[in-house]
Design a protein around this motif. Structure first.
Motif, PDB file in Angstrom:
ATOM      1  N   SER A  19       0.841  -1.196   0.000  1.00 13.94           N
ATOM      2  CA  SER A  19       0.000   0.000   0.000  1.00 13.94           C
ATOM      3  C   SER A  19       0.875   1.245   0.000  1.00 13.94           C
ATOM      4  O   SER A  19       2.079   1.188   0.268  1.00 13.94           O
ATOM      5  CB  SER A  19      -0.930   0.017   1.222  1.00 13.94           C
ATOM      6  N   GLY A  23      -0.529   7.656   1.238  1.00 12.27           N
ATOM      7  CA  GLY A  23      -1.946   7.805   0.958  1.00 12.27           C
ATOM      8  C   GLY A  23      -2.830   7.243   2.050  1.00 12.27           C
ATOM      9  O   GLY A  23      -4.025   7.030   1.833  1.00 12.27           O
ATOM     10  N   GLU A 321      -7.090   0.698  -5.072  1.00  9.76           N
ATOM     11  CA  GLU A 321      -6.321   1.713  -4.333  1.00  9.76           C
ATOM     12  C   GLU A 321      -7.198   2.812  -3.745  1.00  9.76           C
ATOM     13  O   GLU A 321      -7.076   3.148  -2.563  1.00  9.76           O
ATOM     14  CB  GLU A 321      -5.272   2.324  -5.272  1.00  9.76           C
ATOM     15  N   ARG A 322      -8.064   3.416  -4.548  1.00  7.60           N
ATOM     16  CA  ARG A 322      -8.795   4.605  -4.086  1.00  7.60           C
ATOM     17  C   ARG A 322      -9.938   4.269  -3.144  1.00  7.60           C
ATOM     18  O   ARG A 322     -10.273   5.080  -2.265  1.00  7.60           O
ATOM     19  CB  ARG A 322      -9.289   5.400  -5.289  1.00  7.60           C
ATOM     20  N   GLY A 324      -9.735   1.680  -1.158  1.00  2.25           N
ATOM     21  CA  GLY A 324      -9.072   1.114   0.009  1.00  2.25           C
ATOM     22  C   GLY A 324      -9.557  -0.271   0.382  1.00  2.25           C
ATOM     23  O   GLY A 324      -9.954  -0.502   1.535  1.00  2.25           O
ATOM     24  N   ALA A 348      -5.488   2.286   0.726  1.00  2.29           N
ATOM     25  CA  ALA A 348      -4.492   2.583  -0.308  1.00  2.29           C
ATOM     26  C   ALA A 348      -3.818   1.321  -0.841  1.00  2.29           C
ATOM     27  O   ALA A 348      -2.634   1.329  -1.154  1.00  2.29           O
ATOM     28  CB  ALA A 348      -3.459   3.568   0.216  1.00  2.29           C
TER      29      ALA A 348
END
Length: 355
Positions: A19, A23, A321-322, A324, A348
């Motif tokens: 990760s 972020g 990723e965005r 999570g 992230a």
């Protein structure tokens, strides 16, 4: 390595999830994998590495390697234990900035350094510990996209199935370099370079299980280039392109493909597409060189940066990723189409590896 280091107390295997700590990520997360359902249960997290965006496991030793995707790029090594991860010494500089990918080949650790447009090769000790200094091969070239291709941007470095060659995918120069170890320097030398269509931005590639076909996924255009791979000559030859985002797919105009995966049995191919936030299934029933795009399904979150199959090939895992999370899917054995089965929160999330 003791099997207990690779399994949880319930008998299931483990996976590691990278990760972006910058972020809000927790570094490297260890999760238990239920052998019956594929479900993940988060166990521990290790935040000693800054931005461990990509991970790799050495198949012979089980040592876990992580990049530190920072300006002063570095790699770290860990030995899995029953309680989590034990560091094998301090971080080692790779001699390049922004490493986005790493792999193990012929007793060396390889990194693709995106920001500096280079590939590094580091020696490994008997215990799997990386050493230095790194030998660095600097790429050359650029592409027509002034914002993304002003210079080389190495995004992936991967050995071929024979272990003789190393393939380096460069988004900035629209090419794939075939490299060989240089016995004189301990680094890599370019054996050949395969240009791909200008402006497409190749990001990652995957080998067909038979080792004769390579699938190159492009980030700047939602395209897949099919290439023949001749291991004896170290030659990569493009033979066709296939669109990745199907017509009418949600958000297809904003498609940024990220990862491509071939099924272990060679029947299917899958691609993750950010922006559209979909997973696309390709059938290889007509032959390895003729992938046919089929169904596109929701990735289960937002911005799927990585997509991997479990060792059996019966399940897929998307690192979103965005949003999570890591979402897992059951693969239909007849059609190859994934069906969402569950997810777990991992802020992230960028990468999933098994072992």
């Amino acid at each position: 390595m003791d099997d207990a280091d690779r399994t949880d107390r319930g008998g299931g295997h483990r996976c590691r999830i990278g990760s972006f700590t910058s972020g809000g990520g927790r570094g490297i997360t260890t999760a238990a994998v239920d052998p019956a359902t594929g479900a993940l249960t988060v166990l521990t997290a290790c935040d000693t590495v800054e931005d461990p965006s990509y991970l790799a496991v050495a198949p012979d030793t089980g040592v876990l390697y992580a990049v530190s995707e920072t300006e002063q790029g570095a790699v770290c090594a860990f030995r899995p234990t029953a309680g989590g991860l034990a560091a094998l010494g301090p971080a080692v500089p790779v001699g390049g900035s922004g490493p986005t990918h790493l792999s193990v080949a012929a007793g060396r650790l390889l990194t693709a350094n995106y920001t500096s447009g280079s590939v590094s090769r580091l020696p490994l000790g008997a215990d799997g510990r990386p050493g230095g200094p790194a030998s660095v091969l600097v790429h050359e070239g650029s592409g027509p996209d002034a914002d993304r291709q002003e210079r080389p941007h190495a995004h992936q470095v991967l050995p071929d199935p024979t272990g003789r060659w190393v393939l380096s995918v460069d988004l900035g120069s629209d090419s794939v370099r075939v490299c060989a170890p240089d016995p004189a320097t301990g680094g890599l030398r370019v054996h050949s370079e395969t240009p791909l269509r200008a402006g497409t931005g190749p990001r990652h590639l995957a080998f067909h299980p038979d080792g004769t076909v390579v699938y190159v996924l492009h980030e700047l255009e939602p395209q897949l280039t099919v290439c023949r791979w001749e291991a004896a000559a170290g030659r990569l030859e493009p033979v066709g392109e296939v669109p990745v985002a199907p017509e009418g797919a949600p958000g297809a105009a904003r498609a940024y493909p990220s990862a491509v995966v071939a099924s272990p049995d060679g029947r299917f191919l899958w691609a993750a597409v950010r922006g559209a936030d979909i997973l696309v299934t390709f059938s290889l029933a007509e032959g390895a060189e003729q992938p046919r795009p089929g169904a596109a399904v929701d990735c289960g979150g937002s911005w799927p940066r990585d997509l991997v199959a479990d060792p059996s090939g019966r399940r897929l895992y998307a690192a979103n990723e965005r949003s999570g999370d890591v979402t897992w899917f059951e693969v239909d054995p007849l059609t190859g189409v994934p069906r969402r089965a569950g997810s777990v929160a991992v802020p992230a999330a960028t990468c999933v590896v098994f072992g």
